[in-house]
Design a protein around this motif. Structure first.
Motif, PDB file in Angstrom:
ATOM      1  N   ILE A 230       1.024  -1.248   0.030  1.00  0.00           N
ATOM      2  CA  ILE A 230      -0.059  -0.171  -0.035  1.00  0.00           C
ATOM      3  C   ILE A 230       1.030   1.116   0.038  1.00  0.00           C
ATOM      4  CG2 ILE A 230      -1.613   1.145   1.234  1.00  0.00           C
ATOM      5  CD1 ILE A 230      -2.549  -1.628   2.350  1.00  0.00           C
ATOM      6  N   LYS A 231       1.921   1.170   1.056  1.00  0.00           N
ATOM      7  CA  LYS A 231       2.974   2.354   0.801  1.00  0.00           C
ATOM      8  C   LYS A 231       4.279   1.641   0.428  1.00  0.00           C
ATOM      9  CE  LYS A 231       3.587   4.689   4.526  1.00  0.00           C
ATOM     10  NZ  LYS A 231       3.935   5.323   5.813  1.00  0.00           N
ATOM     11  N   ARG A 232       4.963   2.398  -0.153  1.00  0.00           N
ATOM     12  CA  ARG A 232       6.105   2.021  -0.942  1.00  0.00           C
ATOM     13  C   ARG A 232       7.606   2.588  -0.167  1.00  0.00           C
ATOM     14  NH1 ARG A 232       5.876  -1.750  -5.137  1.00  0.00           N
ATOM     15  NH2 ARG A 232       3.559  -1.504  -5.781  1.00  0.00           N
ATOM     16  N   HIS A 233       7.222   3.585   0.590  1.00  0.00           N
ATOM     17  CA  HIS A 233       8.301   4.151   1.375  1.00  0.00           C
ATOM     18  C   HIS A 233       8.037   4.218   2.999  1.00  0.00           C
ATOM     19  CE1 HIS A 233      10.514   4.718  -2.328  1.00  0.00           C
ATOM     20  NE2 HIS A 233       9.463   5.224  -2.568  1.00  0.00           N
ATOM     21  N   THR A 234       8.939   4.264   4.017  1.00  0.00           N
ATOM     22  CA  THR A 234       8.613   4.575   5.342  1.00  0.00           C
ATOM     23  C   THR A 234       8.352   6.062   5.422  1.00  0.00           C
ATOM     24  OG1 THR A 234      10.711   4.868   6.039  1.00  0.00           O
ATOM     25  CG2 THR A 234       9.815   2.561   6.101  1.00  0.00           C
ATOM     26  N   ASN A 235       7.630   6.407   6.931  1.00  0.00           N
ATOM     27  CA  ASN A 235       7.480   7.992   7.042  1.00  0.00           C
ATOM     28  C   ASN A 235       8.665   8.627   7.024  1.00  0.00           C
ATOM     29  OD1 ASN A 235       4.887   6.837   7.331  1.00  0.00           O
ATOM     30  ND2 ASN A 235       4.563   7.278   9.417  1.00  0.00           N
ATOM     31  N   ASP A 236       9.990   7.941   7.596  1.00  0.00           N
ATOM     32  CA  ASP A 236      10.987   8.746   7.897  1.00  0.00           C
ATOM     33  C   ASP A 236      11.811   8.860   6.506  1.00  0.00           C
ATOM     34  OD1 ASP A 236      10.689   9.010  10.519  1.00  0.00           O
ATOM     35  OD2 ASP A 236      11.792   7.369  11.184  1.00  0.00           O
ATOM     36  N   GLU A 237      11.545   7.741   5.573  1.00  0.00           N
ATOM     37  CA  GLU A 237      12.176   7.973   4.168  1.00  0.00           C
ATOM     38  C   GLU A 237      11.721   9.244   3.696  1.00  0.00           C
ATOM     39  OE1 GLU A 237      13.374   3.039   3.418  1.00  0.00           O
ATOM     40  OE2 GLU A 237      11.431   4.062   2.754  1.00  0.00           O
ATOM     41  N   LEU A 238      10.449   9.358   3.725  1.00  0.00           N
ATOM     42  CA  LEU A 238       9.561  10.456   2.911  1.00  0.00           C
ATOM     43  C   LEU A 238       9.951  11.867   3.490  1.00  0.00           C
ATOM     44  CD1 LEU A 238       6.266   8.488   2.459  1.00  0.00           C
ATOM     45  CD2 LEU A 238       7.861   9.132   0.401  1.00  0.00           C
ATOM     46  N   ARG A 239      10.011  11.843   4.647  1.00  0.00           N
ATOM     47  CA  ARG A 239      10.340  12.821   5.357  1.00  0.00           C
ATOM     48  C   ARG A 239      11.680  13.544   5.040  1.00  0.00           C
ATOM     49  NH1 ARG A 239       7.436  12.669   9.866  1.00  0.00           N
ATOM     50  NH2 ARG A 239       8.700  10.842  10.568  1.00  0.00           N
ATOM     51  N   GLN A 240      12.820  12.439   5.045  1.00  0.00           N
ATOM     52  CA  GLN A 240      14.129  12.721   4.653  1.00  0.00           C
ATOM     53  C   GLN A 240      13.974  13.388   3.159  1.00  0.00           C
ATOM     54  OE1 GLN A 240      17.255  12.554   6.388  1.00  0.00           O
ATOM     55  NE2 GLN A 240      17.377  13.850   4.894  1.00  0.00           N
ATOM     56  N   ARG A 241      13.285  12.680   2.418  1.00  0.00           N
ATOM     57  CA  ARG A 241      13.374  12.958   0.901  1.00  0.00           C
ATOM     58  C   ARG A 241      12.763  14.462   0.547  1.00  0.00           C
ATOM     59  NH1 ARG A 241      10.276   8.819  -3.319  1.00  0.00           N
ATOM     60  NH2 ARG A 241      12.259   7.803  -2.488  1.00  0.00           N
ATOM     61  N   PHE A 242      11.645  14.800   1.366  1.00  0.00           N
ATOM     62  CA  PHE A 242      11.113  16.230   1.521  1.00  0.00           C
ATOM     63  C   PHE A 242      12.065  17.143   1.804  1.00  0.00           C
ATOM     64  CE2 PHE A 242       9.019  19.555   3.626  1.00  0.00           C
ATOM     65  CZ  PHE A 242       8.213  20.083   2.479  1.00  0.00           C
ATOM     66  N   VAL A 243      12.889  16.952   2.964  1.00  0.00           N
ATOM     67  CA  VAL A 243      13.829  17.746   3.444  1.00  0.00           C
ATOM     68  C   VAL A 243      14.735  18.242   2.336  1.00  0.00           C
ATOM     69  CG1 VAL A 243      15.400  18.274   5.005  1.00  0.00           C
ATOM     70  CG2 VAL A 243      13.281  17.332   6.014  1.00  0.00           C
ATOM     71  N   ASP A 244      15.489  17.030   2.091  1.00  0.00           N
ATOM     72  CA  ASP A 244      16.515  17.285   0.759  1.00  0.00           C
ATOM     73  C   ASP A 244      16.042  17.951  -0.331  1.00  0.00           C
ATOM     74  OD1 ASP A 244      18.224  15.735   2.479  1.00  0.00           O
ATOM     75  OD2 ASP A 244      17.877  13.842   1.512  1.00  0.00           O
ATOM     76  N   MET A 245      14.803  17.758  -0.835  1.00  0.00           N
ATOM     77  CA  MET A 245      14.220  18.513  -1.819  1.00  0.00           C
ATOM     78  C   MET A 245      13.736  20.007  -1.618  1.00  0.00           C
ATOM     79  SD  MET A 245      10.456  17.615  -3.778  1.00  0.00           S
ATOM     80  CE  MET A 245       9.569  18.209  -2.178  1.00  0.00           C
ATOM     81  N   THR A 246      13.481  20.195  -0.307  1.00  0.00           N
ATOM     82  CA  THR A 246      13.061  21.614  -0.123  1.00  0.00           C
ATOM     83  C   THR A 246      14.265  22.507   0.396  1.00  0.00           C
ATOM     84  OG1 THR A 246      11.076  20.546   0.779  1.00  0.00           O
ATOM     85  CG2 THR A 246      11.544  22.801   1.555  1.00  0.00           C
TER      86      THR A 246
END
Length: 326
Positions: A230-246
């Protein structure tokens, strides 16, 4: 699963459940989609209803912060942008409620659960939008986090949800660009406008990081949702990706993200950042945020005021069915 599974589903008895469960697991393992008429474990069905309903509620409640600024937008262009965006969010809610209905959920029941506090929506919408700069920051950061979180859901294992997410993510990506464009315009304006943008960033940054959910060590649903794809990435993985993108976007915009611990870590190849105030998140999710009561009250009022429309539509549908049967 293929439609070949439908006859087995229709003739389902307790004795066939192991075979059906095995077929379900093979479908997940092959990265195929589970469709509405396919057999699925009741826990999978309940998990999908919970997740999609929460997403649908978030889209509908999420109309409020920006809807409140439509009449106060500084130009006709900005009013039109907000109107279009709020309309998009309403459409997203409808797609997602329809996806819930494919799982056997009732839309009226889902709405009742929302306005009585028995189902949740994204905690981010329980924070106030105090200035027009918030409209830009909501687009840039809130919708940006939504895109980061939701693009992988286009490959979710439940077919109707995954297909709905394709259009939703396209529109959310456009919302993010609209928000960033507004902030770029304000940052090229007066000192007061630039200060307004920085203030909005300061207020929204940490609540936005909460949008990805609790840390993996405390997430009750991540492991099973990952196993079922249902999900492909964990909460922490997505949070890290967002910070790096932002971070580079903030630098280009000329604002400072309010985190003294934010810095590039060359060993990890990612940014280190401070700890989110998880106690605050728990309080907001529990209904004790700045705008929880206001958001639900507005949603309940809108639902009550629309009762006559639903009644008229139901009467018209009943008349049409009666005429067709005559």
């Amino acid at each position: 699963m293929s439609q070949d599974s439908v006859p087995m589903l229709r003739s389902y008895t307790g004795g066939t459940e192991p075979a059906l469960a095995e077929q379900f697991e093979r479908t997940i393992a092959r990265d195929q989609r589970v469709e509405p008429r396919d057999w699925m474990p009741e826990k999978f069905r309940a998990t999908m209803i919970r997740q999609i309903a929460q997403h649908a509620h978030s889209e509908i409640i999420g109309m409020q912060p920006e809807g409140n600024w439509i009449t106060r937008a500084p130009s006709l262009r900005r009013k039109a942008i907000l109107l279009a965006k709020v309309q998009d969010e309403a459409g997203h809610g409808l797609y997602l409620y329809s996806a819930c209905e494919t799982l056997g959920a009732d839309r009226t029941d889902l709405t009742e659960r929302l306005i009585t506090g028995r189902q949740k929506y994204s905690s981010i919408f329980n924070y106030p939008a105090l200035t027009f700069a918030d409209m830009g920051v909501i687009g840039w950061l809130v919708d940006g986090a939504a895109v980061c979180n939701q693009v992988p859901l286009c490959r979710s294992s439940y077919g109707p949800y995954a297909r709905a997410m394709i259009r939703i993510c396209k529109e959310e990506s456009f919302h993010q660009r609209q928000g960033y464009e507004l902030l770029m315009t304000m940052m090229s304006g007066t000192a007061g406008q630039r200060a307004m943008v920085q203030d909005a960033v300061d207020r929204w940054w940490w609540p936005v990081l909460m949008m990805f959910g609790p840390p993996d060590r405390e997430s009750a649903n991540t492991a099973q949702s990952m196993a079922w794809k249902i999900k492909r990435h964990t909460n922490d993985e997505l949070r890290q990706r967002f910070v790096d993108m932002t971070v580079p976007q903030a630098e280009a915009l000329g604002v400072t993200l309010p985190d003294p611990d934010l810095r590039w870590n060359p060993e990890r190849g990612a940014h280190d950042f401070g700890e989110v105030d998880w106690d605050e998140m728990k309080q907001v999710v529990a209904g004790n945020g700045p705008c929880n009561a206001e958001r639900i009250a507005q949603r309940k009022a809108a639902h009550d005021e629309g009762a006559w429309v639903r009644e008229a539509a139901a009467a018209r549908a009943a008349k049409t069915r009666k005429e067709a049967a005559a």
